[in-house]
Design an enzyme around this catalytic site. Structure first.
Site, PDB file in Angstrom:
ATOM      1  N   ASP A 164     -16.544  -5.703 -20.262  1.00 24.41           N
ATOM      2  CA  ASP A 164     -17.205  -6.544 -21.365  1.00 24.41           C
ATOM      3  C   ASP A 164     -16.263  -7.206 -22.466  1.00 24.41           C
ATOM      4  O   ASP A 164     -16.592  -7.656 -23.347  1.00 24.41           O
ATOM      5  CB  ASP A 164     -18.451  -5.811 -21.686  1.00 24.41           C
ATOM      6  CG  ASP A 164     -18.107  -4.514 -22.412  1.00 24.41           C
ATOM      7  OD1 ASP A 164     -17.333  -3.827 -21.763  1.00 24.41           O
ATOM      8  OD2 ASP A 164     -18.782  -3.862 -23.376  1.00 24.41           O
ATOM      9  N   HIS A 165     -15.070  -6.606 -22.472  1.00 26.27           N
ATOM     10  CA  HIS A 165     -14.236  -6.877 -23.396  1.00 26.27           C
ATOM     11  C   HIS A 165     -12.630  -7.875 -22.912  1.00 26.27           C
ATOM     12  O   HIS A 165     -12.102  -8.431 -23.507  1.00 26.27           O
ATOM     13  CB  HIS A 165     -13.263  -5.553 -24.025  1.00 26.27           C
ATOM     14  CG  HIS A 165     -14.540  -4.639 -24.646  1.00 26.27           C
ATOM     15  ND1 HIS A 165     -14.424  -4.710 -25.901  1.00 26.27           N
ATOM     16  CD2 HIS A 165     -15.540  -4.150 -24.249  1.00 26.27           C
ATOM     17  CE1 HIS A 165     -15.437  -3.877 -26.394  1.00 26.27           C
ATOM     18  NE2 HIS A 165     -16.334  -3.661 -25.026  1.00 26.27           N
ATOM     19  N   ASP A 225     -14.390   0.300 -28.427  1.00 23.53           N
ATOM     20  CA  ASP A 225     -15.470   1.179 -28.152  1.00 23.53           C
ATOM     21  C   ASP A 225     -15.137   2.581 -28.375  1.00 23.53           C
ATOM     22  O   ASP A 225     -13.805   3.020 -27.949  1.00 23.53           O
ATOM     23  CB  ASP A 225     -15.979   1.054 -26.804  1.00 23.53           C
ATOM     24  CG  ASP A 225     -16.510  -0.271 -26.413  1.00 23.53           C
ATOM     25  OD1 ASP A 225     -16.540  -1.072 -27.302  1.00 23.53           O
ATOM     26  OD2 ASP A 225     -17.040  -0.489 -25.359  1.00 23.53           O
ATOM     27  N   HIS A 279      -9.334  -2.330 -24.990  1.00 22.03           N
ATOM     28  CA  HIS A 279      -9.629  -1.561 -23.661  1.00 22.03           C
ATOM     29  C   HIS A 279      -9.800  -2.598 -22.561  1.00 22.03           C
ATOM     30  O   HIS A 279     -10.419  -3.578 -22.627  1.00 22.03           O
ATOM     31  CB  HIS A 279     -10.370  -0.324 -24.063  1.00 22.03           C
ATOM     32  CG  HIS A 279     -11.807  -0.616 -24.098  1.00 22.03           C
ATOM     33  ND1 HIS A 279     -12.429  -1.462 -25.351  1.00 22.03           N
ATOM     34  CD2 HIS A 279     -12.885  -0.340 -23.362  1.00 22.03           C
ATOM     35  CE1 HIS A 279     -13.871  -1.373 -25.108  1.00 22.03           C
ATOM     36  NE2 HIS A 279     -13.960  -0.693 -23.974  1.00 22.03           N
ATOM     37  N   HIS A 331     -13.008   7.277 -25.996  1.00 23.04           N
ATOM     38  CA  HIS A 331     -13.948   6.523 -25.297  1.00 23.04           C
ATOM     39  C   HIS A 331     -14.007   6.954 -23.868  1.00 23.04           C
ATOM     40  O   HIS A 331     -13.308   7.994 -23.599  1.00 23.04           O
ATOM     41  CB  HIS A 331     -13.548   5.010 -25.386  1.00 23.04           C
ATOM     42  CG  HIS A 331     -14.548   4.036 -24.768  1.00 23.04           C
ATOM     43  ND1 HIS A 331     -15.945   4.140 -24.884  1.00 23.04           N
ATOM     44  CD2 HIS A 331     -14.405   2.804 -23.905  1.00 23.04           C
ATOM     45  CE1 HIS A 331     -16.483   3.281 -24.195  1.00 23.04           C
ATOM     46  NE2 HIS A 331     -15.514   2.503 -23.669  1.00 23.04           N
TER      47      HIS A 331
HETATM   48 ZN   LIG Z   1     -18.043  -2.244 -24.434  1.00 19.50          ZN
HETATM   49 ZN   LIG Z   2     -15.967   0.198 -23.296  1.00 14.80          ZN
END
Ligand SMILES: [Zn+2]
Ligand SMILES: [Zn+2]
Length: 371
Positions: A69-70, A254, A65, A178
């Site tokens: 942070d990804h 997530d 996604h 999410h």
């Molecule tokens: Zn995350």
């Molecule tokens: Zn996330």
């Protein structure tokens, strides 16, 4: 011969890096070739640090996604993967798969930073029904046109994407819940052929040699390995050796509710599930598990107990927890053990079947965990 298959965790923190964990990234390593799943900020540092993955052997990248942070580590990683390697026009492009917007993110980051790639790359987008079809311009000559992979919905309202079917592996994906669109990936290894009983097969082939009009009838063994039976001129039928089921790995982005992937995920060998939160002895007195779970779900995440419940639901063999809140240092054994115990309780599988992962940890995935 079954391929060697392992997972190395490169970053196991949620949202922001901590002193002991970097943001999300992991590598599935198949006979030395690596597929990365998510590329959090500074993934390159982790690759340098753990030295397990050959940079030149990273050929696919999957994004779950679009949260930073990804993906924040993806553009610089692409620059290194392409710029530091000698240019070979015949080399296939680096393939990147992920949700709508990923192509634009890669292009914008590369063009605004005046970057230049010496190896081709291609971004394939997995589109929800309402997602726009990207019509932007390709990045310089190094970006090839990617596929727009549309979601399919079956008669039971199960949603999925067919991502790749290549060699021994099929990768598919499904939407999971999410705070923004998020995907779970399923890596399915095709059935692996068993061992041919040469002592039994060879005499049959040899006695049919002349009628087969083959110089070397043993070359037919290849067909057996490809799961074809052989009809001999003397009427004998040689059946191929029994195939063994391949391995199945589920890697979730997530999520606070991954039930959208159940139809693809049953009987997985390995489930990688986030465990952002947990009730631990660090929580202030009087905090209840219900409060922790409610807050976690509100933020789009899961507790380790929820992860354990889902692992039980899909009858997974092994549960690998990642994406921990930065509060949970990987060197705090007591707290990490509390997080693990909560998952074991709801999973119902033994102590060995739940692992709280840490950065640099490598898990081998044998053909059968239980044999
Ligand atoms: Zn995350
Ligand atoms: Zn996330």
């Amino acid at each position: 011969m079954p391929k060697s298959l392992s997972i190395q965790f490169l970053g196991t923190s949620s949202a922001q890096p901590s002193l002991t964990r970097n943001t999300s990234s992991l590598a599935v390593i198949i006979d030395g070739t690596s597929w990365l799943f998510d590329v959090g900020e500074a993934t390159q540092h982790q690759l340098n640090k753990f030295k397990n993955i050959k940079w030149g052997k990273i050929d696919k990248i999957f994004i779950t996604h679009m949260h930073g942070d990804h993906v924040f580590g993806l553009p610089p990683l692409l620059c290194t993967l392409t710029n530091n390697l000698s240019e070979d026009p015949a080399r296939p492009p680096i393939e990147i798969y992920g949700p709508s917007g990923l192509r634009n993110f890669v292009r914008s980051s590369l063009s605004l930073t005046r970057s230049h790639l010496n190896r081709n790359c291609v971004v394939h987008e997995l589109l929800f029904p309402d997602d726009p079809i990207d019509s932007g311009k390709l990045f310089e000559s190094s970006e090839q046109s990617g596929k727009n992979i549309h979601m399919t919905i079956d008669k039971n309202n199960n949603k999925s994407w067919k991502v790749i079917d290549e060699g021994d592996y099929i990768v598919s994906a499904a939407p999971i819940e999410h705070s923004i669109p998020s995907l779970g990936y399923v890596i399915d290894e095709k059935p692996i052929s068993g061992n041919i009983d040469i002592e039994l097969v060879k005499p049959i082939l040899m006695r049919n040699k002349d009628a087969l009009e083959l110089k070397n009838p043993m070359e037919l063994l290849k067909k057996l390995q490809q799961n074809q039976s052989l009809n001999m001129p003397d009427g004998t039928i040689i059946e191929p050796p029994q195939q063994r089921p391949g391995r199945k790995i589920i890697i979730l982005g997530d999520t606070f509710d991954p039930s959208g992937i159940i139809h693809l995920a049953m009987d997985a060998d390995v489930l990688v599930h986030e465990a952002t939160n947990s009730l631990t002895s660090d929580d202030s007195e009087g905090t209840t598990y219900e409060q922790v779970e409610k807050l976690s779900i509100e933020k789009g995440h899961s507790t380790s107990k929820m992860a354990g419940k889902f692992a039980a639901k899909i009858n997974a063999q092994k549960l690998l927890l990642n994406h921990f809140s930065h509060r949970y240092r990987s060197d705090n054994e007591n707290i990490m053990n509390e997080i693990k115990q909560a998952a074991i309780e709801s999973f119902g599988n033994g102590n060995d079947q739940v692992i709280c992962t840490y950065d640099g940890m490598t898990i081998q995935i044998p053909l059968y965990f239980t044999v």
